[in-house]
Design an enzyme around this catalytic site. Structure first.
Site, PDB file in Angstrom:
ATOM      1  N   GLU A  40     -12.664  -3.303   0.816  1.00 12.99           N
ATOM      2  CA  GLU A  40     -11.860  -4.036   1.796  1.00 12.99           C
ATOM      3  C   GLU A  40     -10.654  -3.220   2.240  1.00 12.99           C
ATOM      4  O   GLU A  40      -9.916  -2.662   1.437  1.00 12.99           O
ATOM      5  CB  GLU A  40     -11.343  -5.361   1.223  1.00 12.99           C
ATOM      6  CG  GLU A  40     -10.379  -6.014   2.222  1.00 12.99           C
ATOM      7  CD  GLU A  40      -9.850  -7.380   1.814  1.00 12.99           C
ATOM      8  OE1 GLU A  40     -10.100  -7.813   0.675  1.00 12.99           O
ATOM      9  OE2 GLU A  40      -9.176  -7.993   2.655  1.00 12.99           O
ATOM     10  N   ASP A 105       2.792  -1.456  -9.889  1.00 17.38           N
ATOM     11  CA  ASP A 105       3.841  -1.456  -8.872  1.00 17.38           C
ATOM     12  C   ASP A 105       5.184  -1.582  -9.571  1.00 17.38           C
ATOM     13  O   ASP A 105       5.387  -2.476 -10.397  1.00 17.38           O
ATOM     14  CB  ASP A 105       3.612  -2.664  -7.934  1.00 17.38           C
ATOM     15  CG  ASP A 105       4.679  -2.738  -6.853  1.00 17.38           C
ATOM     16  OD1 ASP A 105       5.418  -1.757  -6.656  1.00 17.38           O
ATOM     17  OD2 ASP A 105       4.779  -3.800  -6.199  1.00 17.38           O
ATOM     18  N   ASP A 107       9.186  -1.896  -8.637  1.00 15.17           N
ATOM     19  CA  ASP A 107      10.043  -2.124  -7.487  1.00 15.17           C
ATOM     20  C   ASP A 107      11.495  -2.203  -7.941  1.00 15.17           C
ATOM     21  O   ASP A 107      11.811  -2.856  -8.929  1.00 15.17           O
ATOM     22  CB  ASP A 107       9.636  -3.431  -6.811  1.00 15.17           C
ATOM     23  CG  ASP A 107      10.249  -3.561  -5.439  1.00 15.17           C
ATOM     24  OD1 ASP A 107       9.508  -3.495  -4.447  1.00 15.17           O
ATOM     25  OD2 ASP A 107      11.492  -3.714  -5.372  1.00 15.17           O
TER      26      ASP A 107
END
Ligand SMILES: [Zn+2]
Lengths: 405, 491
Positions: A40, A105, A107
């Protein structure tokens, strides 16, 4: 900060975006496999239009569509059991996410309660030190503990960093296994209401070995980063937070009295704390407890803070490398973890800069456009990474391993 | 043909084991029995195993501790499903093991039919496997484990030494950890995600170093996974078997036997114990004499407020249905109880729901009365609500005064409270309720520890009420008989 025009974006996709390298990295081989064709890709268009479940048979098809839509960015999702573009025509039971790089991830906003230099979306070279520390610690832990080799670190374009792991086993992990791995790597837990966020040891026992291994580099950086540069315990809120983490009530109240009376720097406060511990009898449970507390404080202020939800589910979408951050105009370039300390997010090329470089380079038939710009080293880094993966596929095929994705 | 026992005497020990058709007492049942099986064997093997599994399941329902469950299971196994270790040379171990093998497979057929049955079967089988594993002969167990390909490698001593401090630190959650006594096995970390998530192992290069004592959890997990998978496959294949007319009735019978275990025996059906017809105006009397605390609370709230909120109506209404109140009597009961409510409002809002709970409206389901487990695990009562289990949902002082005011006429005194409260504090609500039953039925000769009969604990409010009514009826019968005798002797 510059904002990016549609024309700049389109020129970047047409002339500079490394579609071929991205294809090799995702597909892990030259001929398209399910790793690419059933993958995808989601596009974000201007005005927050979000197009999900795109998939392509070839790089050319992929590039053509990107140039047609000119998205502000695009994201990479999992490999499904059917082609995502056929989603509407297959039974729901036949459309399940199967494979996906293991992603992490980090951040900067998760460090807001610690960093004193910036907050929210802002980031400077001083707070980037938190990120580079996280990269060093996680890169080592994942390689030595989990044995994964194909790690790609990518700057997120603004205030964080992504990690993509492409080892065969990592790609095949179930959601439960991903969750277990996140549990293993998560040390900081609890929200604002929780003072002590590190609870990883059995009562009165040393740290688990994996965390002990991370402690040394963290403790080193703690002095420079937390005590000197960020000066985290200088303000009243800062040192009160520190006092919450001290289990010895007597030491806690002594220090409270001392620090209320006269102000001093974080380093001096840390020295006060250590002096207090030195006064305790050498072999005593109070002293052991306090030395464990010091370790936990170092962890709380420096251990990598993960956005766990991103990693736990195969169907989570993550922005593709080399996209442009719409606010900063910076390219999401790969980062070498061994050279992370010299990485300066403010030196990452912007799309405007790259197009200028192209204009000045003039025409040269022998080189591709990207080779004439400062994007070159970054694309070469991805190519080397993808080559490692393709070599692994080649060896596996030769040894007769099942690589039919 | 020689019998197994005759040959035994002539051969050295190792040989003796290897002669067994079933070399190990433990079995993952990964291969179906292939010999001819008579229809009698088919049934008896299954029934005997079911007796053991049903006892395990009832132990779960009755909140028995693991040790109690183990004892009960071992006793039951000795009676119906003995399974000796290979060193029991005088016993026909192969035929014991064959029976174990066949029984397991027949029950798979009987219990693969619904998800609920599969879940309960796996839970009971897993407990049986664990008990056998824990009590297995150490050597035989070791051989069984090494006969399976778990794909693990024992960590050599040199490597253990090399990672000594890490292995010790990773094992700090064990109370009595001693590195010298522990063996370690290496498996891919994905084989032990639970241990990884909690950082309970040492991890290097993607391999988890699992201490031997955690090894069993890998084995149990493996057994559970493979059994779950096998049951689903069996369920898919079953329609073909349904053509066999000799086997199907047996299977039906077996699965119903399990279903009718302790937990569900009281859930449905409206047979009244005495055969007499219950009427709406008998309820007050029955409530005073035979209700467990939860139903007393509901009944008294209904009398006081002339109303009950939805969850309370549901819990109480289904209880009354199973108690034996017919639909017509139920409507009369509720109509009279809701005395402040106008006729048309009652007809509009409540009559349908009562009929619905009797399966006369809507999808016409035969709704079961809620068991203790369901009552304990359902949503706790909010303000103004009276459903739930008082032992769990009342504060301690409220519970104490409610028990005294409710049951003092039946012999409960303040000196009984500490005993009951200890059970409540340790969250054994069944035990507390069973204790109250024993005390309030002391006048029928019920003693402490007898429960509602033969040591059974309360697991369903209807079971409580029915047993209570049985005791009363038994005494009435004796009295009647006594008075008859008097009459007869006087003539
Ligand atoms: Zn900053």
């Amino acid at each position: 900060m510059e904002s990016v025009s549609d024309d700049q974006m389109l020129a970047f996709y047409r002339r500079l975006y490394p579609f071929k390298s991205i294809f090799h990295w995702l597909n892990q081989g030259h001929a398209p496999t399910r790793l690419f064709t059933h993958r995808e890709l989601a596009f974000t268009l201007k005005g927050d239009v979000y197009l999900r479940y795109n998939s392509f048979n070839t790089t050319e098809e992929f590039k053509k569509q990107v140039c047609l839509l000119n998205p502000t960015r695009f994201e990479i999702g999992p490999v499904y059991s059917a082609r995502p573009k056929d989603k509407k025509t297959v039974r729901p039971a036949a459309f399940k996410p199967t494979l996906r790089e293991l992603v992490f991830d980090i951040d900067m906003t998760d460090y807001d309660e610690i960093r004193t230099c910036c907050s929210d979306a802002a980031i400077c070279s001083r707070c980037w030190v938190f990120i580079s520390l996280a990269v060093r610690v996680l890169d080592k832990a994942i390689r030595t503990q989990f044995g994964y080799k194909h790690l790609l670190w990518v700057y997120s374009g603004r205030r964080g960093i992504h990690l993509w792991i492409s080892d065969k086993e990592a790609i095949e992990l179930t959601d439960d296994e991903r969750k277990a791995m996140v549990g293993w790597l998560t040390v900081i837990a609890g929200g604002k209401e929780m003072h002590k966020k590190v609870n990883v040891r059995q009562p009165n026992k040393p740290l688990p070995p994996s965390i002990q291994a991370a402690l040394e580099p963290l403790a080193e950086t703690f002095m420079d980063l937390i005590l000197e540069d960020q000066d985290c315990f200088e303000s009243k809120e800062g040192w009160q937070e520190l006092l919450h983490l001290i289990p010895d009530k007597e030491i806690q109240s002594d220090l409270r009295e001392r620090w209320t009376k006269h102000e001093n720097s974080s380093s001096e406060k840390w020295a006060d704390l250590r002096a207090k511990i030195k006064e305790l009898p050498k072999v005593s449970s109070r002293r052991t407890l306090m030395s464990y507390a010091l370790e936990d404080i170092v962890l709380q202020y420096t251990y990598p803070r993960l956005d766990a939800e991103v990693s736990k589910h195969r169907n989570h979408l993550l922005k593709a490398p080399f996209c442009i951050h719409p606010k900063t105009g910076r390219v999401c370039v790969p980062v070498d973890p061994h050279d992370i300390d010299n990485f300066d997010p403010e030196k990452v090329p912007t799309v405007g800069q790259l197009l200028n470089e192209l204009d000045q380079a003039g025409s040269d038939e022998h080189h591709a456009d990207w080779e004439k710009t400062s994007l070159k080293p970054y694309i070469e880094m991805l190519d080397r990474h993808a080559a490692g993966l393709m070599e692994e596929t080649r060896l596996a095929v030769r040894s007769g391993m099942d690589m039919s994705w | 043909m020689f019998s197994a026992r005759e040959r035994v005497a002539k051969l050295p020990e190792v040989e003796r084991y290897s002669n067994l058709k079933y070399p190990y007492r433990l079995n993952f049942y990964d291969r179906p029995p292939l010999d001819d099986i008579t229809i009698e064997e088919f049934e008896t093997c299954a029934l005997d195993r079911l007796r053991v599994l049903a006892e395990i399941e009832s132990s779960f329902v009755r909140n028995r501790t693991w040790d109690e469950l183990k004892n009960v299971t071992q006793n039951q196994s000795e009676k119906y499903l003995p399974l000796n270790s290979r060193t029991a040379l005088t016993v026909d171990r192969d035929s014991e093991r064959r029976k174990d093998h066949i029984g397991h497979y027949v029950l798979r057929l009987a219990f693969c039919r619904s998800e609920d049955l599969r879940r309960r079967f796996v839970k009971a089988e897993l407990a049986l496997f664990r008990i056998r594993y824990d009590t297995d002969d150490a050597d035989e167990r070791r051989d069984f484990v090494s006969s399976k390909d778990f794909n693990w490698v024992e960590v050599p001593e040199s490597e253990v030494k090399q990672h000594m401090s890490d292995l010790i630190a990773a094992s700090s959650h064990f109370k009595d950890f001693d590195l010298k006594k522990e063996r370690f096995f290496k498996v891919k970390w994905t084989r032990v995600p639970d241990l990884v998530e909690k950082r309970k192992v040492f991890l290097k290069d993607g391999m988890a170093y699992v201490p031997q004592r955690e090894q069993s959890s890998i084995i149990f997990q493996e057994y559970q996974k493979s059994l779950e998978k096998a049951l689903e496959l069996t369920a898919k294949a079953l329609p073909r078997l349904d053509e066999d007319t000799r086997i199907v009735p047996i299977l039906e019978n077996l699965s119903q036997g399990f279903l009718a275990g302790v937990s569900s025996e009281w859930s449905t059906g409206t047979a009244s114990t005495n055969g007499e017809q219950l009427t709406a105006d008998m309820i007050d009397g029955i409530a005073r004499a035979h209700y467990p605390m939860c139903m007393r609370h509901l009944h008294e709230t209904l009398r006081r407020d002339k109303h009950l909120k939805h969850n309370g109506r549901l819990q109480y209404g289904l209880f009354l249905k199973v108690l034996g109140l017919s639909i017509d009597e139920a409507i009369t009961f509720w109509r009279r109880s809701f005395s402040k409510i106008q006729e048309d409002k009652f007809n509009k809002e409540y009559r349908y729901n009562i009929r619905h709970s009797y399966g006369l409206e809507g999808k016409r389901a035969n709704y079961a009365a809620k068991s203790c487990v369901q009552i304990l695990t359902a949503e706790a009562p909010g303000t103004g609500e009276a459903h739930g289990c008082p032992y769990r949902h009342f504060s301690e002082d409220n519970l104490a005064s409610a028990l005294i005011s409710t049951y003092s006429s039946q012999g409960l005194t303040t000196s009984d409270l500490p005993d009951i409260m200890t059970a409540v504090k340790s969250k054994h609500y069944h035990v507390a309720c069973t204790r109250v039953f024993e005390i309030t039925h002391g006048r029928y000769g019920v003693k402490k520890g007898e429960g509602i009969g033969l040591g059974e604990s309360v697991t369903h409010p209807n079971q409580y009420a029915a047993k209570s009514r049985e005791y009363e009826k038994a005494r009435m019968d004796t009295m009647e008989k006594a008075s008859e005798d008097v009459v007869m002797s006087s003539t």
